[in-house]
Design an enzyme around this catalytic site. Structure first.
Site, PDB file in Angstrom:
ATOM      1  N   GLY A   4       5.376  -3.521 -11.430  1.00 27.88           N
ATOM      2  CA  GLY A   4       4.568  -4.920 -11.444  1.00 27.88           C
ATOM      3  C   GLY A   4       5.295  -5.813 -10.667  1.00 27.88           C
ATOM      4  N   HIS A   5       4.891  -7.068 -10.575  1.00 24.35           N
ATOM      5  CA  HIS A   5       5.415  -8.123  -9.602  1.00 24.35           C
ATOM      6  C   HIS A   5       6.754  -8.854 -10.623  1.00 24.35           C
ATOM      7  CE1 HIS A   5       2.673 -10.441 -11.994  1.00 24.35           C
ATOM      8  NE2 HIS A   5       1.643 -10.151 -11.215  1.00 24.35           N
ATOM      9  N   ASN A  33       0.532 -14.239  -5.431  1.00 24.87           N
ATOM     10  CA  ASN A  33      -0.225 -12.846  -5.456  1.00 24.87           C
ATOM     11  C   ASN A  33      -0.796 -13.136  -3.806  1.00 24.87           C
ATOM     12  OD1 ASN A  33       0.283 -12.432  -7.845  1.00 24.87           O
ATOM     13  ND2 ASN A  33      -1.843 -12.455  -8.476  1.00 24.87           N
ATOM     14  N   ASP A  35      -3.420 -11.613  -2.855  1.00 27.17           N
ATOM     15  CA  ASP A  35      -4.812 -11.536  -2.972  1.00 27.17           C
ATOM     16  C   ASP A  35      -5.499 -12.868  -3.242  1.00 27.17           C
ATOM     17  OD1 ASP A  35      -4.333 -11.664  -5.595  1.00 27.17           O
ATOM     18  OD2 ASP A  35      -5.422  -9.693  -6.139  1.00 27.17           O
ATOM     19  N   LYS A 183      -9.813  -9.618  -6.270  1.00 28.69           N
ATOM     20  CA  LYS A 183      -9.445  -8.482  -7.082  1.00 28.69           C
ATOM     21  C   LYS A 183     -10.711  -7.462  -7.393  1.00 28.69           C
ATOM     22  CE  LYS A 183      -5.871 -11.087  -9.723  1.00 28.69           C
ATOM     23  NZ  LYS A 183      -4.850 -10.271  -9.189  1.00 28.69           N
TER      24      LYS A 183
END
Length: 287
Positions: A4-5, A33, A35, A183
């Site tokens: 994960g980030h 993010n 996106d 997303k």
């Protein structure tokens, strides 16, 4: 496993990039993010962050029905500061309360501003890592096949670091235009519609006449991009006056479709059917 980030902070430290940035004269970092097409570097927010003296700033926005499953800010039961609460951390019996947008008003856009010197000091104090809560997501080995073997994806979220900085962390309410994620195919449909416009700086933004994007729900058969392209092969519909759109079954939008208010398009047959161009307002259309 996919970390994960939340792995960002350890990666900056372990790679030596954190020290390099500081030594090169950088003080603040903006991260978002990939996106989120609305996450541009806004120097007004940078100036506010620098003047505030905070170590960590999270951009948040007013929650709408479209954001009810997104992570929201909360206060710890004991102690001060803020924490980030994700849907995967919420017990099933508390799901309704979690999604209550009047109770939890702000969601995390994951646009974060970080004081690099403060981050370095916090990492040093905690032994080189930030103790972020572990998130357990139920997935399948093949995300396109719900019948494939079930697995657990363990990850951490970079926004959860807001809890680590205590009183030195803060949040800033920003306009919804700072959050334009893609997303899902439903997000992509809204983005391709006339609800968004391309600005001079190359970024995409909601038009001023809209407070937020329409709530779009597409049948599972559109999850893959190639299948989604079949839906809009004659052009994306107008959604500028649409609040909610739901599509069930195999449909193709005809040229010049315009949706207003709340509209549902239903095709119960196995065959693909085209929705003729025209204006559809507050109705259910059965093909």
């Amino acid at each position: 496993y996919p970390p994960g980030h939340g792995d960002l902070y350890a990666a900056l430290q372990g790679s030596g990039q954190l020290d390099k940035l500081i030594n090169d004269g950088y003080r603040y970092m903006f991260v978002s993010n990939a996106d989120n097409l609305g996450a541009t570097l806004d120097t007004r927010i940078l100036a506010h962050f620098a003047k505030s003296g905070s170590a960590f700033l999270m951009e948040v926005a007013d929650r709408t029905a479209a954001d009810k499953k997104g992570g929201h800010l909360a206060r710890p039961a004991a102690g001060g500061g803020l924490l980030l609460r994700e849907s995967a951390q919420c017990p099933d019996e508390d799901a309704a309360a979690f999604q209550d947008i009047s109770r939890h008003r702000y969601f995390n856009t994951n646009n974060l501003w970080i004081d690099l010197k403060a981050l370095k000091a916090e990492l040093a104090k905690r032994g080189g890592f930030l103790p972020l809560p572990l998130i357990c997501n139920k997935k399948t080995v093949d995300p396109r096949d719900k019948q494939s073997a079930p697995v657990l994806q363990l990850e951490t979220a970079m926004g959860a670091a807001i809890e680590c900085f205590g009183a030195d962390a803060t949040a800033l309410v920003v306009p919804r235009k700072r959050f334009s994620p893609v997303k899902s195919s439903a997000d992509l449909l809204a983005l391709r519609s006339d609800c968004y416009e391309l600005r001079e700086d190359g970024s995409l933004s909601l038009k001023a006449s809209r407070d937020g994007p329409p709530l779009v729900s597409l049948d599972d058969c559109y999850k893959k991009v190639d299948d989604f392209e079949k839906l809009v092969r004659k052009g994306a519909p107008s959604l500028i006056a649409c609040s909610k759109l739901k599509v069930k079954g195999s449909v193709v939008f005809g040229e010049g479709c315009e949706f207003k208010g709340e509209v549902e398009v239903v095709n119960s047959s196995e065959e693909e059917r085209e929705l003729p161009g025209g204006v559809y307002e507050d109705e259910t259309v059965t093909l």
